[in-house]
Scaffold this motif. Structure first.
Motif, PDB file in Angstrom:
ATOM      1  N   TYR A 108       0.847  -1.196   0.000  1.00 60.21           N
ATOM      2  CA  TYR A 108       0.000   0.000   0.000  1.00 60.21           C
ATOM      3  C   TYR A 108       0.878   1.240   0.000  1.00 60.21           C
ATOM      4  O   TYR A 108       1.129   1.830   1.047  1.00 60.21           O
ATOM      5  CB  TYR A 108      -0.897   0.005   1.240  1.00 60.21           C
ATOM      6  N   GLN A 110       2.514   4.513   0.401  1.00 60.11           N
ATOM      7  CA  GLN A 110       2.247   5.850   0.924  1.00 60.11           C
ATOM      8  C   GLN A 110       3.420   6.291   1.789  1.00 60.11           C
ATOM      9  O   GLN A 110       4.162   5.471   2.320  1.00 60.11           O
ATOM     10  CB  GLN A 110       0.903   5.956   1.650  1.00 60.11           C
ATOM     11  N   SER A 200      -0.264  11.701  19.777  1.00 62.75           N
ATOM     12  CA  SER A 200      -0.653  11.046  18.541  1.00 62.75           C
ATOM     13  C   SER A 200      -0.681  12.096  17.434  1.00 62.75           C
ATOM     14  O   SER A 200      -1.709  12.357  16.812  1.00 62.75           O
ATOM     15  CB  SER A 200      -2.015  10.370  18.706  1.00 62.75           C
ATOM     16  N   PRO A 226       1.114   8.129  14.620  1.00 61.46           N
ATOM     17  CA  PRO A 226       0.143   7.728  13.594  1.00 61.46           C
ATOM     18  C   PRO A 226       0.757   6.850  12.500  1.00 61.46           C
ATOM     19  O   PRO A 226       0.079   5.984  11.937  1.00 61.46           O
ATOM     20  CB  PRO A 226      -0.337   9.063  13.014  1.00 61.46           C
ATOM     21  N   ASP A 229       1.056   3.374  13.910  1.00 60.42           N
ATOM     22  CA  ASP A 229      -0.287   2.762  13.816  1.00 60.42           C
ATOM     23  C   ASP A 229      -0.532   2.227  12.405  1.00 60.42           C
ATOM     24  O   ASP A 229      -1.030   1.118  12.206  1.00 60.42           O
ATOM     25  CB  ASP A 229      -1.395   3.797  14.078  1.00 60.42           C
ATOM     26  N   LEU A 230      -0.212   3.078  11.445  1.00 60.92           N
ATOM     27  CA  LEU A 230      -0.450   2.750  10.037  1.00 60.92           C
ATOM     28  C   LEU A 230       0.296   1.477   9.650  1.00 60.92           C
ATOM     29  O   LEU A 230      -0.270   0.563   9.021  1.00 60.92           O
ATOM     30  CB  LEU A 230       0.012   3.929   9.175  1.00 60.92           C
ATOM     31  N   ASN A 233      -1.316  -1.490  11.133  1.00 63.65           N
ATOM     32  CA  ASN A 233      -2.551  -1.839  10.413  1.00 63.65           C
ATOM     33  C   ASN A 233      -2.254  -2.538   9.092  1.00 63.65           C
ATOM     34  O   ASN A 233      -2.980  -3.435   8.672  1.00 63.65           O
ATOM     35  CB  ASN A 233      -3.408  -0.593  10.184  1.00 63.65           C
ATOM     36  N   MET A 234      -1.195  -2.105   8.435  1.00 56.51           N
ATOM     37  CA  MET A 234      -0.803  -2.772   7.180  1.00 56.51           C
ATOM     38  C   MET A 234      -0.322  -4.190   7.440  1.00 56.51           C
ATOM     39  O   MET A 234      -0.714  -5.129   6.740  1.00 56.51           O
ATOM     40  CB  MET A 234       0.315  -1.976   6.493  1.00 56.51           C
ATOM     41  N   ARG A 237      -2.714  -7.091   7.955  1.00 53.20           N
ATOM     42  CA  ARG A 237      -3.391  -7.646   6.785  1.00 53.20           C
ATOM     43  C   ARG A 237      -2.700  -8.905   6.235  1.00 53.20           C
ATOM     44  O   ARG A 237      -3.226  -9.564   5.341  1.00 53.20           O
ATOM     45  CB  ARG A 237      -3.526  -6.575   5.713  1.00 53.20           C
TER      46      ARG A 237
ATOM     47  N   GLU B  50     -10.757   3.017   8.107  1.00 55.70           N
ATOM     48  CA  GLU B  50      -9.464   2.359   8.355  1.00 55.70           C
ATOM     49  C   GLU B  50      -8.910   1.786   7.057  1.00 55.70           C
ATOM     50  O   GLU B  50      -7.726   1.923   6.739  1.00 55.70           O
ATOM     51  CB  GLU B  50      -9.636   1.247   9.408  1.00 55.70           C
ATOM     52  N   SER B  51      -9.794   1.176   6.297  1.00 54.28           N
ATOM     53  CA  SER B  51      -9.385   0.575   5.027  1.00 54.28           C
ATOM     54  C   SER B  51      -8.873   1.637   4.045  1.00 54.28           C
ATOM     55  O   SER B  51      -7.803   1.494   3.450  1.00 54.28           O
ATOM     56  CB  SER B  51     -10.577  -0.195   4.446  1.00 54.28           C
ATOM     57  N   THR B  53      -7.752   4.732   4.650  1.00 54.19           N
ATOM     58  CA  THR B  53      -6.537   5.432   5.072  1.00 54.19           C
ATOM     59  C   THR B  53      -5.319   4.502   5.075  1.00 54.19           C
ATOM     60  O   THR B  53      -4.202   4.952   4.844  1.00 54.19           O
ATOM     61  CB  THR B  53      -6.716   6.050   6.475  1.00 54.19           C
ATOM     62  N   THR B  54      -5.552   3.229   5.314  1.00 48.00           N
ATOM     63  CA  THR B  54      -4.433   2.282   5.347  1.00 48.00           C
ATOM     64  C   THR B  54      -4.041   1.829   3.944  1.00 48.00           C
ATOM     65  O   THR B  54      -2.862   1.815   3.596  1.00 48.00           O
ATOM     66  CB  THR B  54      -4.807   1.042   6.190  1.00 48.00           C
ATOM     67  N   GLU B  55      -5.037   1.461   3.155  1.00 53.90           N
ATOM     68  CA  GLU B  55      -4.737   0.843   1.862  1.00 53.90           C
ATOM     69  C   GLU B  55      -4.528   1.861   0.736  1.00 53.90           C
ATOM     70  O   GLU B  55      -3.956   1.536  -0.292  1.00 53.90           O
ATOM     71  CB  GLU B  55      -5.855  -0.141   1.491  1.00 53.90           C
ATOM     72  N   PHE B 430      -5.971   8.428  10.839  1.00 52.56           N
ATOM     73  CA  PHE B 430      -7.040   7.568  11.365  1.00 52.56           C
ATOM     74  C   PHE B 430      -7.213   7.644  12.882  1.00 52.56           C
ATOM     75  O   PHE B 430      -8.330   7.524  13.393  1.00 52.56           O
ATOM     76  CB  PHE B 430      -6.780   6.116  10.945  1.00 52.56           C
ATOM     77  N   ASP B 431      -6.117   7.844  13.602  1.00 49.83           N
ATOM     78  CA  ASP B 431      -6.190   7.892  15.077  1.00 49.83           C
ATOM     79  C   ASP B 431      -7.062   9.040  15.572  1.00 49.83           C
ATOM     80  O   ASP B 431      -7.444   9.062  16.737  1.00 49.83           O
ATOM     81  CB  ASP B 431      -4.779   8.027  15.654  1.00 49.83           C
TER      82      ASP B 431
END
Lengths: 464, 464
Positions: A108, A110, A200, A226, A229-230, A233-234, A237, B50-51, B53-55, B430-431
């Motif tokens: 993803y 970014q 944050s 943040p 966190d990101l 979250n990745m 998956r 979440e999806s 902003t993450t993906e 997202f936070d």
């Protein structure tokens, strides 16, 4: 506390017979209370921080800002009427930050917000791309199998805990200091940690890291919360996450900065002195308002209030703006080394280096016989919301070397609930300082300094 | 309110005689209440943000993130079981941000945190250095004498006011949109504004600016709030302050993105529809969680909840993820243009584009006869802390073109107290989203959409 009061009562009975039992008379306690109240009305401390952050700003050790800060410090102490102002050399290795970029390349793409840790090496020309391997803590990394991070970028995701006394910092910061060494031992090509901070916001927290002889030096960076966190979250998956790091950073030549010292000269025992310390250097990202402009403002203002009195105190008050605290307490070590022949003439010392939050507790490290004086001191601080804590004070980072020699110290413990929201980030700026809190700090420091300067007897030396 | 209730009572008496008087029956109100309660337990909206902003993350119009977002939007709507998912082209000019740096050169050298405003030109090769000239507001700049800023960098220091309804934005944002034109007219070589925001963090707020035919195009940037403070503090000292700006930015070729549309197909009147809108693009600095990932999550989740019912509603519900709102409502205009032959079949529309704060008020823009239905709708929203406001709703930015044609709209007004702390900054991540607040938003939108889909009669067309 009860036991201590009982003890002090016994000692007071015998005070006339034992000259070494420390006392402070009511006249001086009254002046201490007046100084306290004056501090709450003064704006000197706040103005000093505004001046330092505006006219100097970032002042990382060894940079032009460091030199500008030394010049500023000397001029400021002279302008405020200190009796004697001088500097003492402090030499150390330097480090230079360049551009720094990170991005998720797959799956993803970014950008990520990072900052290099102090003394990190840079990435190879063109950057470095590798898969991320995640660990909950430094301990998990240490306990992981040999070679587990081979060719990968280690990511330590541990979150620092918020606490009034900053107690979340110690357990978290080892990942910053030691992460690169442990990651390299497992074969990693770089390390990224979740910032050692409690906020944050999209700003990464820098700070010192160290390499170890014989272990490969790999680039080390912190991710903003943040961004950590990101990344989590990745990773959750389940697909491999690849990150590209481009960090320019390099070691520089040795540099000589200065401890800047200002003295209010004592009238009776000028060669006995009280040290009020803070550090003049900062990290490069912010303007060093909380870390440690606030400490500079508080200690300078406290001494300046005493200088306004019609008479000089009995003992001298020495304000030390320590050079290069951030990269290894270098100024503190240099001071202790340069002054090791006069250690017994240091009546006591206290450093302010925890932002500008209100002080809530007074801790001491003094001989038992001096506790009654500390209790009287605490009584004068009581209207400020400060109570006496214990006799196990640390005194502050730059006083560690002096404390090692046995001097007595005090810790005026600040509310650091928010301190690690800003610590070592671009966000450490003047707007984060509340004048009322800063003044309360000055009020406490002036009480401490004045009583220590005027007391009969001393706080002891060689305290365990 | 009393007058309205009186009026609606009169109209209800005549309801059987006039088929066009809108009504909603209790059975559907009961289902609306159940949907509301279901929304508060659902996590779809939160997961959607979440999806996204993450993906996808940043998705500025015309960038690879824009294309990734369109792909994501189509896949997400299909995955969630929308009956029909399609895209419609939206073409616009593009702009590209490069590196951006600013520093005070004299009298107090230190770096400044800035960001270029959208569609700003860059500085000449090697940057641009000039003295700062300060103005309190855009109006002061406009009213200043001819040539006053000749060769200088204009600095507008106006501070945006914090307000629940975001009402501080309008008065402040003109400096961003029009500052460059007015500064250039006075001879300036560049403009820096205090960020249009309410925070005090070291992040600058980007956003659109515009040039004017025949007026020199000068670089335009925003300073973070602490940096604007710093500049003010320097200027107050009375010496000329010189700043160096290095901004890379350039216009790009036209780009065609897509409005992404998902429909829950109506069972009785499929060609009449309710629009729930949000914009899919974001600025490039953050991950567009609040602006406008939240709106995407809320509207998608509301429609998805209705799709879970055993039966399709009478009318269709159309979720529109508008392309390129940020750079000129381009997706909204394209939609209105492409669908101008079916305007009377739009029962009503509402856009969510003000973050994820709780909704506190329901405003409508409907024909008077429909107010009783709106009041019943408000009653169902009452347990959410929402009360009816007035009949002068705006509907949201991307609905402005449709509203211009006369469609009815609703505004579900969110608490935006903190919205402008993060707006258009790297910190829009997202936070910052609170799940509970997001769910409350979804609950309100599902009530609105369901009642509009099931009511007898309509909200009118051609409303003033």
């Amino acid at each position: 506390m009860k036991a201590l009061i009982g003890l002090s009562a016994c000692l007071l009975v015998g005070a006339s017979a034992f000259a070494q039992v420390p006392t402070i008379d009511d006249k001086h306690l009254k002046i201490a209370a007046e100084l306290r109240d004056e501090a709450l009305k003064s704006s000197i401390g706040y103005e000093v921080v505004e001046s330092l952050t505006t006219e100097v700003g970032p002042r990382m050790a060894g940079t032009p800002g460091d030199a500008a800060a030394v010049k500023w410090g000397v001029a400021k102490l002279q302008e405020l009427g200190f009796d004697k102002v001088w500097t003492e050399p402090v030499t150390f290795p330097t480090w230079k930050r360049g551009s720094e970029k990170a991005e998720v390349v797959a799956p993803y793409p970014q950008p990520l917000v990072i900052t290099a840790l102090g003394f990190s090496v840079g990435t190879p020309e063109g950057g470095l791309s590798a898969e991320i391997i995640e660990f909950d803590t430094l301990e998990d990394l240490i306990n992981a199998p040999e070679g587990i991070a081979e060719g990968k970028i280690v990511f330590i995701k541990n979150r620092m805990k918020r606490a009034r006394d900053g107690s979340g910092y110690g357990p978290a910061v080892s990942a910053r200091g030691r992460g690169a060494v442990e990651a390299a031992k497992k074969g990693a090509v770089a390390i990224m940690i979740r910032s050692i901070g409690t906020d944050s916001h999209r700003m990464a927290h820098t700070g010192m890291m160290r390499y170890e002889e014989g272990v490969k030096r790999i680039p080390a960076a912190a991710l903003s919360a943040p961004d950590a966190d990101l990344l989590e979250n990745m990773i959750r998956r389940g697909k491999p996450v690849t990150v590209k790091l481009e960090i320019e950073a390099e070691d520089g030549p040795d540099y000589t900065s200065q401890n800047v010292i200002g003295e209010i000269r004592g009238s009776e025992k000028p060669d006995e002195y009280i040290i009020l310390g803070a550090h003049l250097d900062s990290w490069d990202l912010g303007t060093g308002a909380l870390d440690d402009g606030a400490g500079i403002g508080i200690t300078v203002a406290a001494a300046e209030l005493i200088a306004r009195l019609p008479e000089r105190p009995k003992r001298s008050i020495r304000v030390i703006m320590f050079a290069n605290e951030e990269q290894g307490l270098v100024g503190g070590k240099a001071y202790a080394e340069a002054h090791k022949d006069e250690l017994t003439r240091i009546i006591t010392a206290a450093e302010s280096d925890f932002g500008a939050g209100k002080i809530w507790r007074l801790d001491s490290r003094v001989k038992q016989e001096a506790i009654p004086v500390v209790e009287k001191m605490a009584k004068i601080m009581e209207p400020l919301g400060i109570s006496y804590g214990n006799n196990r004070a640390g005194g502050g980072p730059d006083l560690i070397p002096l404390r090692g020699y046995g001097i007595s110290v005090f810790s005026l413990r600040q509310d650091g609930t928010d301190y690690f929201d800003y610590h070592h980030t671009p966000d450490d700026t003047f707007d984060k300082i509340e004048k009322e809190s800063l003044d309360q700090n000055t009020a406490a420091y002036v009480v401490l300094a004045y009583i220590a300067a005027q007391m009969e007897g001393d706080f002891g030396f060689g305290i365990e």
